[in-house]
Design a protein around this motif. Structure first.
Motif, PDB file in Angstrom:
ATOM      1  N   GLY A  35       0.886  -1.213  -0.046  1.00  0.00           N
ATOM      2  CA  GLY A  35      -0.018   0.173   0.003  1.00  0.00           C
ATOM      3  C   GLY A  35       0.964   1.080  -0.003  1.00  0.00           C
ATOM      4  O   GLY A  35       2.094   1.210  -0.297  1.00  0.00           O
ATOM      5  N   PRO A  68      -7.847  -2.075   5.414  1.00  0.00           N
ATOM      6  CA  PRO A  68      -8.171  -1.074   4.291  1.00  0.00           C
ATOM      7  C   PRO A  68      -7.146  -1.489   3.104  1.00  0.00           C
ATOM      8  O   PRO A  68      -7.603  -1.267   1.891  1.00  0.00           O
ATOM      9  CB  PRO A  68      -7.893   0.119   4.819  1.00  0.00           C
ATOM     10  CG  PRO A  68      -8.240  -0.059   6.253  1.00  0.00           C
ATOM     11  CD  PRO A  68      -7.664  -1.422   6.842  1.00  0.00           C
ATOM     12  N   ALA A  71      -8.233  -4.513   1.480  1.00  0.00           N
ATOM     13  CA  ALA A  71      -9.493  -4.634   0.675  1.00  0.00           C
ATOM     14  C   ALA A  71      -9.273  -4.237  -0.546  1.00  0.00           C
ATOM     15  O   ALA A  71     -10.080  -4.311  -1.593  1.00  0.00           O
ATOM     16  CB  ALA A  71     -10.424  -3.403   1.473  1.00  0.00           C
ATOM     17  N   GLU A  72      -8.296  -3.181  -0.887  1.00  0.00           N
ATOM     18  CA  GLU A  72      -7.841  -2.779  -2.367  1.00  0.00           C
ATOM     19  C   GLU A  72      -6.725  -3.446  -2.905  1.00  0.00           C
ATOM     20  O   GLU A  72      -6.958  -3.195  -4.245  1.00  0.00           O
ATOM     21  CB  GLU A  72      -7.774  -1.307  -2.065  1.00  0.00           C
ATOM     22  CG  GLU A  72      -8.751  -0.477  -1.467  1.00  0.00           C
ATOM     23  CD  GLU A  72      -9.995  -0.160  -2.344  1.00  0.00           C
ATOM     24  OE1 GLU A  72     -10.031  -0.421  -3.467  1.00  0.00           O
ATOM     25  OE2 GLU A  72     -11.056  -0.373  -1.569  1.00  0.00           O
ATOM     26  N   GLU A  74      -4.700  -5.741  -5.308  1.00  0.00           N
ATOM     27  CA  GLU A  74      -4.887  -6.764  -6.291  1.00  0.00           C
ATOM     28  C   GLU A  74      -4.010  -8.023  -5.964  1.00  0.00           C
ATOM     29  O   GLU A  74      -4.328  -9.093  -6.380  1.00  0.00           O
ATOM     30  CB  GLU A  74      -4.323  -6.173  -7.522  1.00  0.00           C
ATOM     31  CG  GLU A  74      -5.135  -4.992  -8.189  1.00  0.00           C
ATOM     32  CD  GLU A  74      -4.598  -4.659  -9.577  1.00  0.00           C
ATOM     33  OE1 GLU A  74      -4.222  -5.315 -10.219  1.00  0.00           O
ATOM     34  OE2 GLU A  74      -4.936  -3.328  -9.685  1.00  0.00           O
ATOM     35  N   ARG A 130     -13.661 -11.153  -2.213  1.00  0.00           N
ATOM     36  CA  ARG A 130     -13.600 -10.769  -0.581  1.00  0.00           C
ATOM     37  C   ARG A 130     -14.882 -11.346  -0.247  1.00  0.00           C
ATOM     38  O   ARG A 130     -15.879 -10.332  -0.635  1.00  0.00           O
ATOM     39  CB  ARG A 130     -13.135  -9.336  -0.497  1.00  0.00           C
ATOM     40  CG  ARG A 130     -11.679  -9.381  -0.815  1.00  0.00           C
ATOM     41  CD  ARG A 130     -11.366  -7.751  -0.915  1.00  0.00           C
ATOM     42  NE  ARG A 130      -9.854  -7.343  -1.362  1.00  0.00           N
ATOM     43  CZ  ARG A 130      -9.653  -7.042  -2.696  1.00  0.00           C
ATOM     44  NH1 ARG A 130     -10.627  -7.155  -3.570  1.00  0.00           N
ATOM     45  NH2 ARG A 130      -8.507  -6.682  -2.900  1.00  0.00           N
TER      46      ARG A 130
END
Length: 167
Positions: A35, A68, A71-72, A74, A130
């Motif tokens: 991230g 967080p 959750a995003e 790839e 997810r």
């Protein structure tokens, strides 16, 4: 038909689930993702889902600091810890810890995923689903890269502590 003996049956609660699963030995993995800063957490919920295509799953708390980013993301990294990596497991399990600080051996791997050094084996997976599950999310990933080690024994979590397999 005979009645079942009273085995101290209790109502299904989070405390009951935790007390029963203390008896379930589980392998210890660390899940990582890239991230703005890398994130990671210790997991004992890692499971093989399918061989064709190669799929794995793990659970992550929806309130976890790493969620967080997961959750995003790839792609995620999955690391099977070695029996001597108690402290690494504890670091990634501890809230507020500097998980990718100077004491953590890591590098950037395939798909930009943070990979930990000295582990028994690792995978990089593309996140394909997810799924909400109570206060957690089940993440399903398809394997895109990885490597088993030349040996080594895995770290195990049992009775509320990190331990090793015994012969």
């Amino acid at each position: 038909m005979t009645a079942s003996p009273d085995l101290g049956t209790r109502t299904g609660t989070p405390a009951l689930l935790r007390s029963v699963f203390r008896h379930h030995a589980a392998g210890v993995a660390v899940i990582t993702a890239a991230g703005e800063r890398p994130v990671g957490f210790t997991a004992t919920s890692l499971s093989s889902v399918a061989a064709e295509p190669p799929l794995v799953s793990f659970g992550v708390g929806a309130s976890a600091s790493s969620w967080p980013v997961i959750a995003e993301a790839e792609h995620v990294g999955i690391h099977i810890l070695a029996e001597h990596q108690h402290e690494l497991a504890a670091t990634f399990a501890r809230s507020g810890a500097d998980r990718f600080g100077p004491s953590t051996d890591w590098s950037t791997g395939p798909e930009g995923v943070p990979l930990l050094g000295g582990v028994v084996a690792w995978l990089v997976c593309r996140v394909v689903a997810r799924i909400p599950a109570g206060d957690h999310r089940i993440v399903i990933g398809q394997v895109v890269a990885g490597a088993p080690s030349e040996g080594g024994r895995p770290l195990v979590y049992h009775q509320g502590r990190f331990t090793a397999l015994r012969d």
